[in-house]
Write an enzyme that holds these catalytic residues in place. Structure first.
Site, PDB file in Angstrom:
ATOM      1  CB  SER A 181      -0.900   0.017   1.244  1.00 61.11           C
ATOM      2  OG  SER A 181      -1.557   1.265   1.392  1.00 61.11           O
ATOM      3  CE1 TYR A 194      -4.452  -2.598   4.786  1.00 54.73           C
ATOM      4  CE2 TYR A 194      -3.764  -0.309   4.503  1.00 54.73           C
ATOM      5  CZ  TYR A 194      -4.123  -1.530   3.968  1.00 54.73           C
ATOM      6  OH  TYR A 194      -4.145  -1.694   2.605  1.00 54.73           O
TER       7      TYR A 194
END
Length: 288
Positions: A181, A194
């Site tokens: 990400s 996360y």
């Protein structure tokens, strides 16, 4: 050819519980159902895609099948309806679809998953570690150790374990593609667990690329920016969902279909010298 006229924020307020479903989303995400055209780039390959029932994983599954690969998708049991829809699209492309409900954070289930894929597909050439867990936190005090561990169990430990299990089968040109990400480079504070896991996945990718080179196994990662998937209403605050993607130069979130070509490129034999790459797909947003 002009860029697709995809939806732009503001979006309707919409919240879901994890893991999130495609059906309730407005607008409906584009996984390439009617647009992706294959060119035989993955003919004869066998792929396992975790989180392949929806979002990025679903778009990759459709693209891989239309490029000629047989595809196994792993997903949580609650996501069966979404998985069956993607399985049907894989079969419509003339390829074998293997639907495998599995909690990848459970080592025993992960081992059974890889064994089943190898047996039923006749081997394994591409592992796509895409499944992940995310939760939004208003403040640091809300982040419990249990939540921290749960996020790492799914997003990091399961990824390493699946690679460990797959390596004996990924010989002579097999490859691993991890979904990291842009949060690995520019962490979002309210999804700290996360973001931390995605930094770990990016570093894991580079390290594995070096360790597995002698086995002729390539390891790369895609770093998505804001992408319109069930992950968003299931893992972000309502106000964040309404404006999601507005901060990019494109002024909108990406659609899952817009990432599929990155995974296809990394999986195909033409990328035989590409390993340890972190490929950012973020609508022009700069990450350092």
């Amino acid at each position: 050819m002009s860029l697709p006229d995809y939806p732009r924020p503001p979006f309707k307020p919409q919240q879901q519980g994890f893991p999130g479903k495609t059906g309730p989303m407005e607008p409906t995400p584009d996984h390439g159902e009617t647009t992706y055209q294959g060119h035989g780039l993955l003919a004869g390959k066998r792929a396992l895609i975790t989180g392949g029932d929806s979002g990025i994983g679903a778009a990759v599954a459709i693209a891989f099948a239309r490029e000629g690969a047989d595809v196994a998708i792993a997903y949580l049991p609650d996501e069966q309806a979404d998985a069956e829809r993607i399985g049907a699209l894989i079969e419509e492309a003339g390829r074998k679809a293997l639907l495998a409900p599995c909690d990848i954070s459970d080592p025993a289930q992960a081992e059974q998953l890889v064994d089943r894929v190898v047996k039923e597909l006749g081997g394994l050439d591409v592992l796509v570690n895409n499944a992940a867990y995310q939760r939004y936190f208003e403040s640091f005090d809300e982040i419990t150790l249990e939540e921290w561990k749960r996020t790492f169990d799914t997003n990091v430990h399961a990824v390493f374990n699946l690679v460990r299990l797959a390596v004996p089968h990924l010989q002579n040109g097999g490859n691993v593609i991890n979904t990291a990400s842009v949060n690995s480079k520019k962490p979002t504070p309210n999804i700290l667990p996360y973001s931390a896991t995605k930094g770990a996945v990016a570093n894991l990718t580079i390290g594995l690329a070096g360790l597995l080179a002698d086995k002729q196994i390539r390891v790369n990662a895609v770093l998505p920016g804001p992408i319109w998937t069930p992950f968003i209403p299931a893992g972000m605050a309502a106000e964040e969902v309404e404006s999601f993607g507005s901060q990019t130069p494109f002024g909108r979130p990406g659609q899952p279909a817009e990432l599929a070509s990155a995974y296809v490129m990394l999986a195909c034999d033409g990328a035989s010298y590409t390993s340890g790459a972190l490929l950012t797909v973020s609508g022009g947003a700069v990450t350092l």
